[in-house]
Design an enzyme around this catalytic site. Sequence first.
Site, PDB file in Angstrom:
ATOM      1  CB  SER A 117      -0.880  -0.015   1.257  1.00 18.68           C
ATOM      2  OG  SER A 117      -1.636   1.172   1.344  1.00 18.68           O
ATOM      3  CE  LYS A 146      -4.656   0.056   0.396  1.00 21.81           C
ATOM      4  NZ  LYS A 146      -5.332  -0.758   1.438  1.00 21.81           N
ATOM      5  CE  LYS A 183      -4.110   3.862   2.098  1.00 23.61           C
ATOM      6  NZ  LYS A 183      -5.316   3.245   2.694  1.00 23.61           N
ATOM      7  CG  ASP A 234      -7.825   2.230   0.598  1.00 21.00           C
ATOM      8  OD1 ASP A 234      -8.990   2.662   0.720  1.00 21.00           O
ATOM      9  OD2 ASP A 234      -7.195   1.694   1.540  1.00 21.00           O
ATOM     10  CD  GLU A 287      -8.775  -1.044   0.761  1.00 22.03           C
ATOM     11  OE1 GLU A 287      -7.844  -1.334  -0.023  1.00 22.03           O
ATOM     12  OE2 GLU A 287      -8.627  -1.057   1.992  1.00 22.03           O
ATOM     13  CG  ASP A 323     -10.450  -1.047   5.042  1.00 23.76           C
ATOM     14  OD1 ASP A 323     -10.735  -1.461   6.176  1.00 23.76           O
ATOM     15  OD2 ASP A 323      -9.368  -0.454   4.826  1.00 23.76           O
ATOM     16  CE  LYS A 361      -7.150  -2.273   6.751  1.00 28.59           C
ATOM     17  NZ  LYS A 361      -7.359  -0.804   6.720  1.00 28.59           N
ATOM     18  N   GLY A 407      -3.784  -4.056   6.055  1.00 27.86           N
ATOM     19  CA  GLY A 407      -2.728  -3.694   7.003  1.00 27.86           C
ATOM     20  C   GLY A 407      -3.059  -2.397   7.703  1.00 27.86           C
TER      21      GLY A 407
HETATM   22  O1  OSB Z   1      -7.203   1.791   4.516  1.00 25.63           O
HETATM   23  O2  OSB Z   1      -5.991   0.072   4.282  1.00 25.63           O
HETATM   24  C1  OSB Z   1      -6.173   1.180   4.793  1.00 25.63           C
HETATM   25  C2  OSB Z   1      -3.090   2.201   6.819  1.00 25.63           C
HETATM   26  C3  OSB Z   1      -3.678   2.834   7.880  1.00 25.63           C
HETATM   27  C4  OSB Z   1      -5.047   2.956   7.914  1.00 25.63           C
HETATM   28  C5  OSB Z   1      -5.825   2.436   6.881  1.00 25.63           C
HETATM   29  C6  OSB Z   1      -5.244   1.773   5.820  1.00 25.63           C
HETATM   30  C7  OSB Z   1      -3.851   1.686   5.771  1.00 25.63           C
HETATM   31  C8  OSB Z   1      -3.115   1.092   4.672  1.00 25.63           C
HETATM   32  C9  OSB Z   1      -1.725   0.637   4.991  1.00 25.63           C
HETATM   33  O3  OSB Z   1      -3.510   1.045   3.533  1.00 25.63           O
HETATM   34  C10 OSB Z   1      -1.519  -0.809   4.865  1.00 25.63           C
HETATM   35  C11 OSB Z   1      -0.175  -1.202   5.421  1.00 25.63           C
HETATM   36  O4  OSB Z   1       0.795  -1.137   4.679  1.00 25.63           O
HETATM   37  O5  OSB Z   1      -0.099  -1.567   6.615  1.00 25.63           O
HETATM   38 MG    MG Z   2      -8.333   0.616   3.205  1.00 21.36          MG
END
Ligand code: OSB
Ligand code: MG
Length: 381
Positions: free
Chosen positions: A148, A174, A176, A201, A226, A251, A275, A303
Amino acid sequence: MHNACHGGLPFTLLIQSIELREIRLPLVHFFETSFGRTTERRIVLARLTDENGVEGWGECTAGEGPFYSDEWTDTAWATLHEFLAPMVLGQQIESAAHVFSLMRPVRGHRMAKATIETACWDLEAKNAGVPLWKHLDGTRSEIACGVSIGIQDSPEMLLEKIRREVDAGYQRIKIKIKPGWDLNIVERVRREFPDIRLMGDANSAYKLSDVPLFQQLDQFNLMMLEQPLAHDDIFDHSVLQRQIQTPVCLDESIHSAEDATHALSMHSCKIINVKLGRVGGHAEAKRIEKAARNHEIPIWCGGMLESGIGRAHNIAMSTLAGFTLPGDVSASARYWEEDIIEPPVRVSPRGTITAPDAPGIGFAVNLQRIEALTVRKEMIK
Ligand code: OSB
Ligand code: MG
């Protein structure tokens, strides 16, 4: 008192103490989403000890503020300390699978609950002498990894980061997205990387009135989109999914197997990100995995910028049969100068992590390192 019996039922868990710690752990690179930027984690860890002195470790995935979810470091600490730890301590518990229901009187606070619940699974697996992933009924010893990548200061920085991760072998990228960092960015990434498995995402940054934008995104062949809409929505996502080709992945909206079933029945998504913290631990994650298999939809492990303990739990969960897509579970070195487990989580050149053979989470907890990072500690007996 090990394996004590009561009313014919075997009890295998008796938690004698819970040590809570808060550690501060700076990220090697800031992580930015549509709701903000994180540079340093404030992580709550729980060390549970049973009557024989066997330990289980759990990590709280709550963030530093109530932005991804309504839980954050301090609410998790207070809820664990005041309510959840006393509910679990000294109880004859049938198994780790029963810990979540033992905490049912507390509504919500699933990340706080998962801290204790996951630690119980680690402890139980250690008592049984088996790796946690096998104890959870995992079916594969190697899991597929994606990364991510947060919002960057420039598109060039993002492209450079993607290049690095693709070269490292990660199986899915992924990125953001948020208003102003979406179509233009996805288009540039696709031009540079036409064939990679790519997804976006949004962390709830959009509204149903943005459907035309998502229809334009359809042309870029994203693996999924996402959580585009509200963090607590299931209905609007079904309206969106009807109007776009790209699979929606939920999510934030999914906290339980019931949520998952509702979303799948309403066709609000075609994929679910699971998660451990958000759903309240391994038992609920297993129920979601089962619901997803029944609906024949793929899931993957999300994550939360976890340290090694949370990461190890994520690896174990990802070995379950339903986790068929690469997760956001990647190498320790992407986050930390030095992790709190040994060895650190490493990813193979084909973008996989091998689940460990040792009992429980299967990684050694580096207490000395944790001690040095600890800013508060409380022993509850
Ligand atoms: O939306 O998946 C998410 C990190 C913090 C809060 C929300 C998210 C995320 C990530 C990071 O996308 C995933 C990772 O590398 O741990
Ligand atoms: Mg997410």
